[in-house]
Design an enzyme around this catalytic site. Structure first.
Site, PDB file in Angstrom:
ATOM      1  N   ASN A 178       1.542   3.270   3.557  1.00  0.00           N
ATOM      2  CA  ASN A 178       1.848   2.814   2.205  1.00  0.00           C
ATOM      3  C   ASN A 178       2.090   1.319   2.137  1.00  0.00           C
ATOM      4  O   ASN A 178       1.632   0.638   1.211  1.00  0.00           O
ATOM      5  CB  ASN A 178       3.076   3.555   1.670  1.00  0.00           C
ATOM      6  N   GLU A 204      -8.941  -2.463  12.588  1.00  0.00           N
ATOM      7  CA  GLU A 204      -9.344  -1.163  13.136  1.00  0.00           C
ATOM      8  C   GLU A 204      -9.797  -0.203  12.060  1.00  0.00           C
ATOM      9  O   GLU A 204     -10.743   0.559  12.250  1.00  0.00           O
ATOM     10  CB  GLU A 204      -8.165  -0.518  13.879  1.00  0.00           C
ATOM     11  N   ASN A 254       3.935   8.774  17.024  1.00  0.00           N
ATOM     12  CA  ASN A 254       2.472   8.780  17.000  1.00  0.00           C
ATOM     13  C   ASN A 254       1.874   8.122  18.239  1.00  0.00           C
ATOM     14  O   ASN A 254       1.036   8.679  18.906  1.00  0.00           O
ATOM     15  CB  ASN A 254       1.946   8.058  15.756  1.00  0.00           C
TER      16      ASN A 254
END
Length: 503
Positions: A272, A294, A384
């Site tokens: 966001n 990326e 992650n």
């Protein structure tokens, strides 16, 4: 025989089969490499069929797990499906799937977190083993056997070169208009490495197609399934405030002549806040922008459409469902504005430094000296992975990390006395931004950094506590980097014990 006009090689037409049949070529213990990067371009049918095989084997008491390496995160049809049946013994190099995250944190799956720009070089050393099977999603198989990659180029060509067996998924959902956007260029494996001839994000140095040894292709599977497209909310108020602080910073850098009016090539993380920054840039007074990054997100696509950005170089997309549909319908418009490269190029430290990228990435937490944790919750639970942020942070012209100052409804401060895990040392972190403000840490000593981060970036709820901590550290530890070892991680301990960092 296939009725899919995207499979134009006659020999490979004869290898069209179901996902269940293709999954039979995969065996327990195999090292699998798949296409995919940040939820784009990953195989979707064969992994689910493989998960069913693994589930059946486990029901019979048989051990069946595979090792999995991808470009970056994938989606529920791959990571999620295999994690659901506890079918992965080893995973690298990035993951966002919540089920796989649980497997990693429970110890069911060994996880190697690494800079995404280092995946291909490390694989070539042989330490990750030999690849048994590659599962690669493509848009089209040409008459001569060349392949059109789908929405992520990532490490596809390396996996095609290396794997003993290759399974191709031809996905009708992916736009045929992707053909021509890719720029496949293979890095030299000899030392000294060949110089990558990129001097601008606009440069094309490779080929628009991937190549494959047709004798290694054991199966071709037809699919029609969307990428994992997650909605973003750049309207989030904190994200907008962070974006506003960054716009002021960019204007100041242009005014003092350290950055050109069109800025340097932009790199942006996913989420966001990143989309809010792109939205602000799209509405701002900077023109002729470029991106060397990326992932292409909604905000970047908007800027390409309006002309604010003239070209975006990346290795994949990460779009909302609405924007993904829009892109698929308008690939002809974007074809000369988007270049998809292997992640070994998009994340190559030499190219990043040469181009002078402005790097903007998210953080879980930062400490008062500028060290950043971008991967672990409370020091030990993997979120992650580091992704490509480290590739850019150490080599960017300006290295920026962004985070809201609070988490968990105000129970956690994102600015802490000491981060619980370090991904980016303070020497690689030049600017920290929260909705509270921006701290330009360039050229500052640890003590100078601490004062600026506390005053500019910390939420008012926690600012007095950090001031108190730092004054105690100065009084009791007159050193280059004042730290109270007994107190430095007490905020994290308090949260674990009580559910809040607030005393």
């Amino acid at each position: 025989m296939s009725q899919n006009n995207r499979i134009q090689h006659q020999g490979l037409k004869r290898k069209v089969c179901s996902a269940e049949e293709a999954a039979q070529f995969i065996h327990a213990g195999d090292l699998i490499g798949t296409s995919g990067f940040t939820g784009s371009g990953y195989p979707k049918a064969v992994p689910q069929a493989l998960a069913n095989r693994i589930k059946e084997a486990h029901a019979l008491g048989k051990e069946f797990k595979v090792k999995l390496i991808t470009g970056a995160s994938t989606g529920p049809e791959l990571d999620g499906a295999l994690a659901e049946v506890n079918g992965v013994s080893y995973r690298s190099a990035f993951n966002t799937d919540p089920i796989m995250r649980k497997r990693i944190n429970s110890g069911d799956t060994d996880y190697l977190d690494m800079h995404l720009g280092q995946v291909a070089p490390l694989y070539r050393t042989g330490v990750l083993g030999e690849m048994d099977v590659a599962i690669i999603e493509v848009v089209r198989i040409c008459e001569d056997g060349r392949l059109v990659a789908s929405s992520a180029l990532a490490n596809n060509q390396l996996w095609l070169n290396s794997a003993k067996k290759i399974i191709l998924e031809v996905n009708q959902w992916q736009s045929a208009g992707l053909e021509g956007m890719h720029d496949a260029w293979e890095v030299s494996t000899s030392f000294p490495h060949q110089i990558i001839p990129l001097s601008s994000p606009c440069d094309r140095i490779g080929q628009p197609y991937m190549t494959v040894d047709l004798n290694k292709v054991v199966a071709v599977v037809e699919t029609n399934a969307p990428d994992r497209n997650a909605p973003f909310s750049p309207s989030d108020e904190n994200a907008k405030l962070i974006a506003g602080h960054l716009m002021e910073f960019f204007r100041y850098e242009v005014k003092r002549g350290k950055v050109p009016p069109q800025l340097f090539p932009l790199q942006s993380g996913v989420g966001n806040v990143a989309n809010a920054v792109m939205e602000a840039l799209g509405e701002g007074d900077f023109d002729n922008l470029t991106a060397f990054t990326e992932v292409i997100q909604d905000g970047m696509l908007n800027m390409l459409e309006t002309g604010k950005m003239k070209v975006a170089s990346a290795t994949s997309f990460s779009l909302s469902p609405e924007k993904a549909e829009y892109f698929n319908d308008n690939t002809d418009f974007f074809r000369d504005k988007i270049i998809l490269r292997p992640s070994e190029i998009s994340n190559h430290v030499g190219v990043i430094r040469r181009l002078g990228c402005i790097s903007m990435n998210g953080a879980i937490e930062a400490d008062i000296f500028g060290n950043v944790n971008s991967t672990h919750i409370m020091g030990s639970r993997m979120m992650n992975g580091i992704g490509g942020s480290g590739d850019y942070a150490r080599n960017a012209y300006v290295s920026i990390f962004m985070t809201p100052s609070l988490a968990k409804g105000g129970k956690i401060s994102s600015i802490v006395p000491m981060v619980s895990h370090v991904d980016h040392i303070y020497q690689d972190v030049q600017v920290i931004v929260t909705e509270q403000g921006l701290a330009d840490l360039r050229g500052l000593s640890p003590r100078q950094r601490a004062k600026l981060v506390i005053e500019n970036c910390t939420h008012p709820t926690f600012r007095p506590l950090l001031r108190e901590y730092y004054q105690m550290a100065l009084k009791n530890n007159m050193a280059h980097t004042p730290i109270l070892l007994k107190e430095a991680l007490s905020w994290h301990e308090r949260y674990i014990d009580t559910g809040t960092m607030i005393p």
